[in-house]
Design an enzyme around this catalytic site. Structure first.
Site, PDB file in Angstrom:
ATOM      1  N   SER A 159      58.803  88.215  41.421  1.00  0.00           N
ATOM      2  CA  SER A 159      58.809  85.907  41.946  1.00  0.00           C
ATOM      3  C   SER A 159      58.144  85.674  42.758  1.00  0.00           C
ATOM      4  O   SER A 159      57.757  84.528  42.120  1.00  0.00           O
ATOM      5  CB  SER A 159      60.484  85.994  42.120  1.00  0.00           C
ATOM      6  OG  SER A 159      60.783  85.881  43.036  1.00  0.00           O
ATOM      7  N   HIS A 180      58.722  88.629  34.369  1.00  0.00           N
ATOM      8  CA  HIS A 180      59.368  87.865  35.581  1.00  0.00           C
ATOM      9  C   HIS A 180      60.560  87.051  35.049  1.00  0.00           C
ATOM     10  O   HIS A 180      60.375  86.475  34.344  1.00  0.00           O
ATOM     11  CB  HIS A 180      58.520  86.905  36.046  1.00  0.00           C
ATOM     12  CG  HIS A 180      59.370  86.240  36.637  1.00  0.00           C
ATOM     13  ND1 HIS A 180      59.584  84.680  37.587  1.00  0.00           N
ATOM     14  CD2 HIS A 180      60.755  86.169  38.339  1.00  0.00           C
ATOM     15  CE1 HIS A 180      60.852  84.427  38.474  1.00  0.00           C
ATOM     16  NE2 HIS A 180      61.251  85.788  38.566  1.00  0.00           N
ATOM     17  N   GLU A 192      58.911  85.530  32.103  1.00  0.00           N
ATOM     18  CA  GLU A 192      57.808  84.651  32.232  1.00  0.00           C
ATOM     19  C   GLU A 192      56.902  85.960  31.719  1.00  0.00           C
ATOM     20  O   GLU A 192      56.875  87.189  32.629  1.00  0.00           O
ATOM     21  CB  GLU A 192      57.239  84.146  33.724  1.00  0.00           C
ATOM     22  CG  GLU A 192      57.698  83.334  34.208  1.00  0.00           C
ATOM     23  CD  GLU A 192      57.798  81.759  35.198  1.00  0.00           C
ATOM     24  OE1 GLU A 192      57.241  81.101  35.412  1.00  0.00           O
ATOM     25  OE2 GLU A 192      57.823  83.187  36.436  1.00  0.00           O
ATOM     26  N   ASN A 230      58.264  78.819  39.336  1.00  0.00           N
ATOM     27  CA  ASN A 230      58.400  78.627  41.220  1.00  0.00           C
ATOM     28  C   ASN A 230      57.113  77.363  42.066  1.00  0.00           C
ATOM     29  O   ASN A 230      57.298  77.885  42.877  1.00  0.00           O
ATOM     30  CB  ASN A 230      58.377  79.631  41.433  1.00  0.00           C
ATOM     31  CG  ASN A 230      59.669  81.053  41.833  1.00  0.00           C
ATOM     32  OD1 ASN A 230      60.971  79.364  41.755  1.00  0.00           O
ATOM     33  ND2 ASN A 230      59.977  81.634  41.352  1.00  0.00           N
TER      34      ASN A 230
END
Length: 539
Positions: A159, A180, A192, A230
């Site tokens: 991540s 991810h 992802e 993120n």
């Protein structure tokens, strides 16, 4: 583990869609030529390296989808423990009627612990979910390359690390991709699919098709710090922390504003307590450092002090809030009842706040409309304005009360107001009474530019637009990732379209004038959208 955690229930999951339900993926050109890479067949082995919470979750998803699954962990006995834990999860699915007994028996028959990496030799896909340390991951994949076939897809669930860097030393970096998942993997739909600098497009498409066949919602993403979620999500935490650091509002009130006015599922303070303050702060710091300390990603000193104090959130019993038995969560600031005005004057168009006028009329308050610059005039002469990048004290001697942006003014249960010390209490009381007459609770915060929801949404839109224009992901995938990955009530680009790009750009420019650090300067992506909108309006 993803730094963005959203709990939706237990670790149970229903069976994934059958392979026949998988839609074709890939580019239009690939589809036309019949060369779309196919997903990993259900008869092929999926191996998972790392048997912590995330590794077990990924293994469960692949297992329930119908694959043979092998689990490997470098710690002796951990793989066997994970097999036992997954068996117990399947038992719970049967108890809840989400899996029948024959399917459970078949799944257990496909699940095996591996005592050595060599036992993963026949895997068509290997997904790594081990510690977030670059050298450790690099060594693992170097060892895997000596074992698996050249056509095996190698994937990392990282991540925070660069997919390109993890694959940098591989003999065949083109077959390496990021997958991810979000925690808990059996429940959260988003994955992802991250292409490193050397990732073969066909490999990324095959990985995309595979996780889609597992019932997930994949989004494509280039290898950039934080990927989509993120990276784009940083302002949700950062702007709340800035408002707190300026002394404008306490954590409980900020959380309530973003939940009850902004429509977010959780507030940033309660969410970071759930994630873990150390985890959330580490991701923020990692993204900031990866972007060469870009001020848009600057970490919070207040959060750093919280981490240093050992108050990491729920897991330590105290973070922004206490989780000790018998301790009640602090209540958000809520204004005392005030008398509603009998009439108001609306000057101009209130833009995204225009739905308020119908609510005011339904409440029996007389509304008179006049031309103007878009604000409400209260009976005492004070002006009620939608949050922008200004502060109310700048308008002295005019009396200004700002109200925050809402996702949906009709459904919002709380409205947030801000005003300066020079505004008369009677003017503030009229504004409070107006919103209370609409059935809203009202919180009054300090005089801070952009307030809470408005500045947060503007910054989310800025980072999202920047990611799209830099080729990180498509606009559709960015919005999908933010809705599914962190439960946002709307994609940031979708929200920006509703607000209008000019309003977003003006709000950011106003904030930039008052905080000239570069943090709030509109990205070129937002500036271009604003210019395009202006050109369209001029036609």
């Amino acid at each position: 583990m993803s730094a963005n955690v959203t709990v939706r229930g237990s670790d149970d999951v229903t069976a994934s869609e059958p392979a026949a339900a998988v839609e074709a993926t890939g580019t239009a050109a690939e589809a036309a030529s019949g060369q779309v890479p196919e997903p990993v067949g259900r008869d092929r082995t999926v191996a998972v390296v790392g048997t912590g919470t995330m590794g077990q979750g990924i293994a469960q998803v692949a297992l329930v989808a119908g694959h043979p699954v092998r689990l490997y962990d470098s710690a002796p006995g951990r793989a066997e423990e994970a097999v036992a834990a997954l068996t117990a999860r399947l038992d719970r699915l049967v108890e809840k009627g989400r899996l029948d007994a024959p399917a459970r028996e078949a799944a257990i028959g496909r699940l095996h612990a591996a005592g050595d990496l060599a036992e993963l030799a026949d895997a068509a896909l290997v997904v790594e979910a081990i510690v977030e340390l670059l050298p450790v991951k690099q060594r693992l994949f170097a060892d895997l390359e000596k074992v698996v076939g050249d056509d095996t897809v190698l994937a990392t669930n990282t991540s925070s690390l660069s997919v390109t860097a993890i694959a940098g030393g591989l003999r065949l970096p083109g077959r390496f991709v990021g997958l991810h998942f979000f925690n808990p993997a059996p429940l959260l739909p988003l994955v992802e699919v991250v292409s490193g600098f050397a990732t073969d497009p066909d490999v990324a498409t095959r990985a995309y098709a595979t996780v889609k066949g597992w019932g997930k919602t994949p989004v494509r993403c280039a290898d950039t710090p934080g990927f989509i979620v993120n990276r784009v999500a940083r302002p949700f935490y950062a702007e709340a922390l800035r408002v707190f650091e300026e002394g404008a509002a306490d954590p409980a009130t900020i959380d309530a504003a973003l939940r009850e006015c902004g429509g977010f599922r959780m507030g940033p303070f309660e969410l970071t307590d759930l994630i873990g303050q150390d985890v959330n702060e580490a991701v923020t710091r990692s993204v900031w450092e990866s972007f060469h300390q870009d001020p848009k990603f600057t970490p919070s000193l207040a959060q750093r002090r919280l981490v240093e104090s050992g108050r990491l959130g729920r897991k330590t019993g105290h973070g922004w809030f206490s989780y000790a038995d018998g301790v009640e969560r602090p209540a958000p600031h809520t204004a005392a009842p005030a008398e509603a005005p009998k009439r108001i004057v609306v000057q101009g168009d209130l833009g995204p706040a225009e739905p308020l006028i119908g609510l005011v009329e339904e409440a029996g308050i007389t509304v008179r409309r006049k031309r103007g610059e878009g604000h409400i005039v209260l009976p005492g002469g004070g002006r009620l304005m939608l949050a922008d990048g200004d502060s109310s004290f700048e308008f002295f001697p005019e009396e200004i009360v700002y109200f925050d942006l809402a996702l949906d003014y009709a459904r919002a249960s709380r409205m947030v107001l801000s005003t300066g010390r020079r505004t008369a209490p009677e003017t503030l009381a009229e504004a409070v009474g107006l919103f209370q007459a609409l059935g809203k609770q009202v919180s009054v915060i300090g005089d801070v530019p952009g307030m809470i929801v408005a500045r947060t949404v503007a910054m989310l839109a800025d980072l999202a637009a920047d990611a799209v224009d830099r080729g990180v992901a498509t606009a559709e995938d960015v919005d999908t990732a933010m809705r599914l990955g962190v439960n946002y009530p709307a994609g940031p680009l979708e929200w920006a379209e509703k607000l209008g790009h000019r309003r977003v750009c003006d709000l950011l420019r106003g904030l930039h004038e008052r905080y000239p650090t570069g943090r709030y300067g509109p990205s070129q992506a937002v500036a271009r959208r604003c210019a395009d909108a202006d050109a369209e309006d001029a036609r």
